[in-house]
Design a protein around this motif. Structure first.
Motif, PDB file in Angstrom:
ATOM      1  N   SER A   1      10.671  54.893  34.524  1.00 45.08           N
ATOM      2  CA  SER A   1      10.082  55.144  33.202  1.00 45.08           C
ATOM      3  C   SER A   1      10.373  54.014  32.210  1.00 45.08           C
ATOM      4  CB  SER A   1      10.589  56.481  32.634  1.00 45.08           C
ATOM      5  OG  SER A   1      10.286  57.530  33.517  1.00 45.08           O
TER       6      SER A   1
ATOM      7  N   TRP B   1       9.118  49.856  31.224  1.00 44.43           N
ATOM      8  CA  TRP B   1       8.237  48.724  31.490  1.00 44.43           C
ATOM      9  C   TRP B   1       9.065  47.488  31.793  1.00 44.43           C
ATOM     10  CZ3 TRP B   1       3.287  49.258  32.447  1.00 44.43           C
ATOM     11  CH2 TRP B   1       2.592  50.361  31.921  1.00 44.43           C
TER      12      TRP B   1
ATOM     13  N   ASN C   1       4.108  58.535  40.103  1.00 47.18           N
ATOM     14  CA  ASN C   1       3.140  57.728  39.342  1.00 47.18           C
ATOM     15  C   ASN C   1       3.609  56.280  39.152  1.00 47.18           C
ATOM     16  OD1 ASN C   1       1.554  60.040  38.945  1.00 47.18           O
ATOM     17  ND2 ASN C   1       2.770  60.611  37.136  1.00 47.18           N
ATOM     18  N   THR C   2       2.609  55.380  39.069  1.00 50.16           N
ATOM     19  CA  THR C   2       2.851  53.965  38.783  1.00 50.16           C
ATOM     20  C   THR C   2       1.817  53.504  37.761  1.00 50.16           C
ATOM     21  OG1 THR C   2       3.720  53.521  40.993  1.00 50.16           O
ATOM     22  CG2 THR C   2       2.926  51.630  39.727  1.00 50.16           C
ATOM     23  N   ARG C   3       2.253  52.699  36.798  1.00 47.95           N
ATOM     24  CA  ARG C   3       1.362  52.119  35.801  1.00 47.95           C
ATOM     25  C   ARG C   3       1.539  50.596  35.778  1.00 47.95           C
ATOM     26  NH1 ARG C   3       2.417  56.116  30.576  1.00 47.95           N
ATOM     27  NH2 ARG C   3       1.471  58.002  31.481  1.00 47.95           N
TER      28      ARG C   3
ATOM     29  N   GLU D   1      -3.037  50.773  29.813  1.00 49.61           N
ATOM     30  CA  GLU D   1      -2.508  50.825  31.166  1.00 49.61           C
ATOM     31  C   GLU D   1      -3.093  52.003  31.954  1.00 49.61           C
ATOM     32  OE1 GLU D   1       0.278  52.900  28.352  1.00 49.61           O
ATOM     33  OE2 GLU D   1      -0.678  50.923  28.447  1.00 49.61           O
TER      34      GLU D   1
ATOM     35  N   LEU E   1      -3.184  54.771  35.015  1.00 49.95           N
ATOM     36  CA  LEU E   1      -2.143  55.546  35.717  1.00 49.95           C
ATOM     37  C   LEU E   1      -2.584  55.759  37.158  1.00 49.95           C
ATOM     38  CD1 LEU E   1       0.470  57.248  35.664  1.00 49.95           C
ATOM     39  CD2 LEU E   1      -0.972  59.211  35.045  1.00 49.95           C
TER      40      LEU E   1
ATOM     41  N   THR F   1      -1.389  57.438  40.973  1.00 49.12           N
ATOM     42  CA  THR F   1      -0.478  58.354  41.660  1.00 49.12           C
ATOM     43  C   THR F   1      -0.451  58.001  43.141  1.00 49.12           C
ATOM     44  OG1 THR F   1      -0.938  60.124  40.099  1.00 49.12           O
ATOM     45  CG2 THR F   1       0.036  60.761  42.195  1.00 49.12           C
TER      46      THR F   1
ATOM     47  N   TRP G   1       5.415  50.020  35.498  1.00 49.30           N
ATOM     48  CA  TRP G   1       6.183  51.223  35.128  1.00 49.30           C
ATOM     49  C   TRP G   1       6.081  52.212  36.283  1.00 49.30           C
ATOM     50  CZ3 TRP G   1       4.955  56.354  34.896  1.00 49.30           C
ATOM     51  CH2 TRP G   1       5.758  57.213  34.112  1.00 49.30           C
ATOM     52  N   THR G   2       7.164  52.883  36.596  1.00 46.02           N
ATOM     53  CA  THR G   2       7.145  53.895  37.660  1.00 46.02           C
ATOM     54  C   THR G   2       7.899  55.125  37.208  1.00 46.02           C
ATOM     55  OG1 THR G   2       7.650  54.356  39.986  1.00 46.02           O
ATOM     56  CG2 THR G   2       9.212  52.985  38.786  1.00 46.02           C
ATOM     57  N   SER G   3       7.473  56.283  37.726  1.00 43.42           N
ATOM     58  CA  SER G   3       8.088  57.546  37.309  1.00 43.42           C
ATOM     59  C   SER G   3       9.415  57.814  38.002  1.00 43.42           C
ATOM     60  CB  SER G   3       7.141  58.721  37.581  1.00 43.42           C
ATOM     61  OG  SER G   3       6.844  58.805  38.978  1.00 43.42           O
TER      62      SER G   3
END
Length: 460
Positions: A343, A345, A378-380, A394, A396, A398, A430-432
């Protein structure tokens, strides 16, 4: 017969006539019977006023006496100049009026004109040329009548009537000046703002201003033209000194990692006409270094940014006018990146630097490829502009399962600000969830890149 003559002479009087009156003189006959005028015995009856010498303008009275031989004499030695006015003896020139000279009598009793003591006599002369042709525009045959030559540097007045309106195209727009122009004169017509040239990178060490094909290849600077028929260049190496804010040349060399404004010094610059120079000073709203002195002859033509080796790249060298669209893409080698925090960046190392001129449009595009080892996480991905502190929107993604790659792409367009900016566009991820080794981000050119395209203000 002699007796008869003598008798007659006793009764007659003979007169010698002067200019205005007579003089009574006795007559006698000599032994040969010839009639004689006896002036020796009768001179007492003659008055000097009755003997005159004639001048140019009237009579001049001179004294008279009889010498020992009985001859009548005019005595000029005893009263040389008191009775004769020197101004009555005249040397005439061609010009109206006399040229008067003094008169003297020498030791022999001769009258002399003394020119050495008064060397002011000038003689006018004519050139002898034929009568000239018409001298007044539209007035045939007005050749003049004087026979005197004019001074070669003489001038003629130029009379003219009061002019009418001075609007272009008006029939009476002749202006108001009282002096005449030469018949073969030309008018210099300057197109203010003319810019038939482009500033560009010649090589890593040199910028140049070049004329555009098919144009005049002229650029207006301070009310005059500088020709770009041949390129005007300026290196970034030592000795190619910078331009001061007042338009003078400094003693400073271009530095590394610095942004400079590029100026063309026009032909009316007092020390360095028709040169290209770099300066840390921004132009005014009119596109010049200043409004007075040499600064008013320094026109802004572009921007550049040096790197750590005082060199320039295409994406850091731009023209103020007739600019070219510039595009830059990251040049990172293949590799992977794994985020270290969930979570958050994080920079991936995929980025590009570029010089962003004011008012230009910047189109930023990116593509990324990544996967997550754990399903349903998730990845952004986005592009962040470091100086502007803004980002693309960005997307999103999954991850559907272990090792299944997700492709994310995006783009955004920005408009440059009021000043040039040396900008950096970075791809961030960014990753969850982060488990060491679980997230892999491909940063090779084949899988992930960022492209920045700069559009000149004239075309944006």
């Amino acid at each position: 017969m002699p007796r008869v003559i003598n008798q007659i002479a006793g009764f007659l009087k003979m007169k010698l006539f002067g200019q205005s009156s007579g003089v009574d003189v006795p007559l006698a006959a000599d032994g040969d019977g010839h009639l004689q005028v006896d002036i020796a015995s009768a001179v007492v009856n003659a008055t000097v006023d009755q003997v005159t010498m004639r001048g140019n303008d009237g009579a001049v009275d001179r004294k008279v006496h009889v010498d020992s031989a009985g001859d009548l004499q005019v005595d000029i030695l005893s009263s040389p100049a008191v009775d004769l006015n020197a101004h009555e003896a005249k040397l005439m020139g061609l010009a109206p009026g006399p040229a008067q000279k003094q008169i003297a009598v020498d030791g022999d009793g001769d009258q002399q004109v003394d020119v050495k003591s008064i060397p002011t006599l000038t003689v006018q002369f004519s050139t002898g040329a034929a009568a000239p042709v018409e001298i007044n525009p539209g007035d045939a045959g007005s050749a003049g009548s004087s026979s005197l030559a004019a001074k070669e540097d003489h001038e003629h007045p130029f009379p003219c009537a009061a002019p009418g309106t001075t609007a272009l195209g008006d029939a009476s727009a002749e202006g108001s000046a009282g002096s005449a122009a030469r018949s073969d004169h030309k008018h210099k017509y300057i197109i203010t703002g003319l810019k038939d040239g482009r500033f560009e990178r010649k090589d890593a060490d040199t910028g140049r201003l070049t004329g555009l094909a098919g144009t005049s290849k002229l650029i207006e600077v301070g009310g005059d033209y500088t020709s770009l028929a041949s390129d005007i260049e300026r290196a970034l190496t030592a000795g190619n000194y910078l331009l001061n804010a007042d338009g003078s040349i400094s003693a400073g060399d271009p530095a590394a990692d610095a942004t400079y404004y590029v100026y063309l010094l026009g032909q009316n610059h007092s020390t360095n006409p028709n040169e290209l120079r770099y300066s840390a000073t921004a132009p005014n709203s009119n596109g010049y270094l200043g409004t007075t002195g040499d600064a008013a002859h320094c026109r802004h033509v572009g921007w550049l940014r040096t790197d750590g080796s005082t060199q320039i790249a295409d994406e850091t060298c731009h023209s103020r006018f007739e600019g070219k669209t510039a595009s830059v893409r990251n040049a990172l080698t293949s590799g992977t990146y794994s985020p270290g925090n969930a979570s958050t960046w994080e920079d991936t190392g995929v980025e590009v630097d570029f010089l962003w001129p004011p008012g230009w449009a910047a189109i930023v595009e990116f593509t990324s490829t990544s996967y997550h080892n754990t399903a349903n996480h998730n990845t952004r991905v986005r592009v962040h502009l470091q100086q502007k502190n803004e980002e693309t929107v960005e997307p999103l993604a999954t991850c559907s399962g272990n090792g299944i790659r997700a492709v994310i792409a995006g783009a955004r367009t920005w408009r440059g600000g009021a000043s040039p900016v040396f900008e950096t566009a970075k791809i961030q991820v960014w990753t969850s969830q982060v488990t060491p080794g679980n997230v892999t981000f491909y940063k090779g050119n084949t899988f992930t890149d960022v492209v920045v395209t700069l559009i000149p203000e004239e075309a944006a």
